[in-house]
Design a protein around this motif. Structure first.
Motif, PDB file in Angstrom:
ATOM      1  N   ARG A 190       1.053  -0.768   0.030  1.00 45.16           N
ATOM      2  CA  ARG A 190      -0.048  -0.210   0.366  1.00 45.16           C
ATOM      3  C   ARG A 190       0.995   1.399   0.033  1.00 45.16           C
ATOM      4  O   ARG A 190       0.598   1.915  -0.209  1.00 45.16           O
ATOM      5  N   LEU A 191       1.526   1.400   1.086  1.00 38.44           N
ATOM      6  CA  LEU A 191       2.824   2.723   0.565  1.00 38.44           C
ATOM      7  C   LEU A 191       3.207   2.777  -0.470  1.00 38.44           C
ATOM      8  O   LEU A 191       3.446   3.814  -0.631  1.00 38.44           O
ATOM      9  N   VAL A 192       3.934   1.422  -0.934  1.00 39.68           N
ATOM     10  CA  VAL A 192       4.734   1.798  -2.525  1.00 39.68           C
ATOM     11  C   VAL A 192       3.525   2.464  -3.816  1.00 39.68           C
ATOM     12  O   VAL A 192       3.792   3.260  -4.691  1.00 39.68           O
ATOM     13  N   GLN A 193       1.831   2.017  -3.164  1.00 40.19           N
ATOM     14  CA  GLN A 193       0.806   2.713  -4.226  1.00 40.19           C
ATOM     15  C   GLN A 193       0.717   4.411  -3.752  1.00 40.19           C
ATOM     16  O   GLN A 193       0.529   4.713  -5.266  1.00 40.19           O
ATOM     17  N   LEU A 194       0.544   4.782  -2.782  1.00 43.42           N
ATOM     18  CA  LEU A 194       0.598   5.282  -2.531  1.00 43.42           C
ATOM     19  C   LEU A 194       1.809   6.364  -3.337  1.00 43.42           C
ATOM     20  O   LEU A 194       1.885   8.268  -3.900  1.00 43.42           O
ATOM     21  N   LEU A 195       3.491   6.258  -2.950  1.00 48.22           N
ATOM     22  CA  LEU A 195       4.602   6.715  -3.614  1.00 48.22           C
ATOM     23  C   LEU A 195       4.332   6.813  -5.136  1.00 48.22           C
ATOM     24  O   LEU A 195       4.348   7.791  -5.528  1.00 48.22           O
TER      25      LEU A 195
END
Length: 293
Positions: free
Chosen positions: A115-120
């Motif tokens: 989820r973090l990389v999707q947001l980044l």
């Protein structure tokens, strides 16, 4: 620059460190949400061209992963990132140049890495900044959760007088970074308390997560009880030091050598050696071992 630009670039996952706050446990292999922490990071980086993992090698069977290690081992995050950049070499894609290429940088203790990389990746990456990093729920910038210009990171490493022992703050002090609020997606697990809290909040998979020792209190209780049973003074057991040298031996030689080497250290101490001298002898042997640091 578009948000999609970084998806094709490489990734560096930092998975080294002594994990002292976990009692020396192999943190990347600690199971959370049904699988080792490092697998969350590898999945999050799955869209990248190449994935360099600095640390280990761990028992991960994934052809996408290239393994690297910082020199000297346990030299800190800046040294680990420098090793990751060295392992990447130069960008070899047809439609990308190092001057505008990106690299994804992740720690290996992020259970919400996907989820973090999707947001980044969804965040804008302005042309006048060197990187886009996640900002956690408390507003702290998480430098090991970001997209960076590859060339900017290489310049930053080159500008360091010494990467060994340098912090990420030291490394990135000259870069212009844009913080992107990602809230709980930047949750990192660097203590047993944090791991236990995360598992309680995600009970569906908690039954799969107790493959390893669950807390340092379990370890301390076991050591003290067993030492007493053996007629030893529990306060004279250097647990942290022994865990460190066991990990180093397992990583640098072969995994089963770890506990056997610890036994050899015990025999040496029993014959009159000091624990420090015995450990120093083992570390000297590790350094000379083919493939050692």
């Amino acid at each position: 620059m578009t948000a999609d630009h970084g998806i094709a670039g490489p990734a560096i996952v930092l998975a080294g460190g002594r994990a002292r706050r976990l009692g020396g446990a192999d943190k990347p292999m600690v199971p959370v949400a049904g699988r080792p922490l490092i697998e969350h990071a590898i999945e999050a980086a799955a869209t990248r061209q190449r994935i360099v993992v600095v640390g280990g090698p761990f028992e991960i069977d994934d052809d996408r992963v290239v393994w690297a290690r910082e020199e000297p081992r346990f030299g800190g995050p800046a040294a680990a990132l420098a090793a990751g950049l060295d392992a990447l070499g130069h960008v070899d894609t047809v439609d990308s140049h190092e001057s505008d290429a990106e690299v994804l940088v992740l720690a290996a203790d992020l259970p919400e890495a996907v989820r973090l990389v999707q947001l980044l990746d969804a965040a804008a990456f302005p042309a006048d900044v060197d990187g886009v990093v996640g900002s956690d729920a408390a507003g702290r910038e998480q430098w090991l959760a970001g997209r960076y210009h590859l060339a900017s990171l290489r310049r930053a490493v080159h500008a360091l007088a010494e990467a060994d022992g340098a912090s990420m703050r030291d490394l990135l002090s000259g870069l212009v970074l844009r913080a992107v609020p990602v809230g709980g997606a930047a949750t990192d697990l660097d203590t047993w308390e944090a791991i236990d809290e995360y598992r309680r909040a995600h009970p569906a998979n908690s039954g799969k997560d107790h493959i390893m020792t669950d807390s340092p209190s379990d370890l301390e209780t076991w050591v003290r009880a067993t030492a007493t049973d053996l007629g030893l003074d529990p306060d004279q057991v250097p647990t942290g030091l022994l865990l460190d040298v066991t990990r180093e031996t397992a990583h640098e030689v072969v995994r089963p050598a770890g506990p056997v080497t610890t036994f050899l250290i015990g025999l040496a101490v029993g014959r009159g050696s000091t624990i420090d001298d015995a450990v120093a002898t083992v570390r000297a042997r590790i350094a000379e071992w083919p493939g050692g640091s």
